[in-house]
Design an enzyme around this catalytic site. Sequence first.
Site, short mmCIF file in Angstrom:
data_model
loop_
_atom_site.label_atom_id
_atom_site.label_comp_id
_atom_site.label_asym_id
_atom_site.label_seq_id
_atom_site.Cartn_x
_atom_site.Cartn_y
_atom_site.Cartn_z
N ASP A 126 -38.96 -10.58 14.18
CA ASP A 126 -40.20 -9.83 14.29
C ASP A 126 -40.25 -8.64 13.32
O ASP A 126 -39.23 -8.23 12.79
CB ASP A 126 -40.38 -9.30 15.72
N ARG B 10 -38.67 -7.56 26.07
CA ARG B 10 -38.47 -8.70 25.17
C ARG B 10 -37.21 -8.57 24.32
O ARG B 10 -36.79 -9.53 23.68
CB ARG B 10 -39.72 -8.97 24.33
N GLU C 138 -56.42 16.12 32.97
CA GLU C 138 -56.16 16.87 31.73
C GLU C 138 -54.68 16.85 31.37
O GLU C 138 -54.28 17.35 30.32
CB GLU C 138 -56.64 18.32 31.86
N PRO D 161 -50.37 12.40 24.43
CA PRO D 161 -50.81 12.34 23.03
C PRO D 161 -50.04 13.30 22.13
O PRO D 161 -50.00 13.11 20.92
CB PRO D 161 -52.29 12.75 23.09
#
Length: 251
Positions: free
Chosen positions: A169, A154, A116, A89
């Site tokens: 896209d 992709r 953690e 994160p």
Amino acid sequence: MRFDVITLFPELFAPLLSSGITRRAYESGAVDVRFANPRDFAVGNYKRVDDRPFGGGPGMVMMAEPLHACLSQVLSERAVGAPVVLFSPIGKPLTHAVVERMGSGEGAVLLCGRYEGIDQRIIDAHVTEQISLGDFVLSGGEIAAMALLDAVARLQPGVLNTEGSHQQDSFNPALGGLLDCPHYTRPDVWNGLAVPEVLMSGHHGHIERWRREQSLRITAMRRPELLVSARRAGLLSNRDEEFLRTLDSSP
Ligand SMILES: C[S@@+](CC[C@H](N)C(=O)[O-])C[C@H]1O[C@@H](n2cnc3c(N)ncnc32)[C@H](O)[C@@H]1O
């Protein structure tokens, strides 16, 4: 291009690599994915891979020793200088630019944390970059690794059904990095709702212009900062700017 995924849960990747576009990329060898499990490098009867954090507090931390042994084995099979990505994160956001960079290189080692997180000394010794899937906390890095592998797959030549379709896209720098336009398919009227007439006109120039304007409109509404970047990079035409001036929400 080779990706070595270091994970305590390699089985999580089976559905990804056995379905759809990612399966094609994997089976054709366009994206070679291999797995290494730190538990296989743990010592002792319990094959322990985590321990309590120094300083106290809740949760467990992935131990340096099995991770180091696992990483060293993987790195010894790869060219010197392979990127080692830790999903976390606290990493930089996973964006199209990151995917393009990863998708045009030799691949990387993808390190999936659990509990953690991992002992900081492994990060200091081995990790070359940290990538986040977003501002939320997952139970492990595997879903982030799968997101990266899918997005990279992709972009590889021959992987999508229609060659070059990814160029239409969202975020494609060649189109200014704008968001995609709306799409419709048969029937032309569904539930009393008709497809925009221009799409039925067969006039390619008008269709192309309509799609561009829809992209500009949606980007202005949802992600105005992308338009600001496109403008700065000189990727908006006079016609684009003229259209944007007709919108209430234009940046
Ligand atoms: C429960 S999380 C640890 C969260 C960490 N203590 C924190 O607060 O930043 C366990 C693992 O999941 C992965 N992870 C969690 N959230 C993530 C995210 N947003 N992006 C990428 N990986 C994530 C990381 O590998 C992390 O080591």
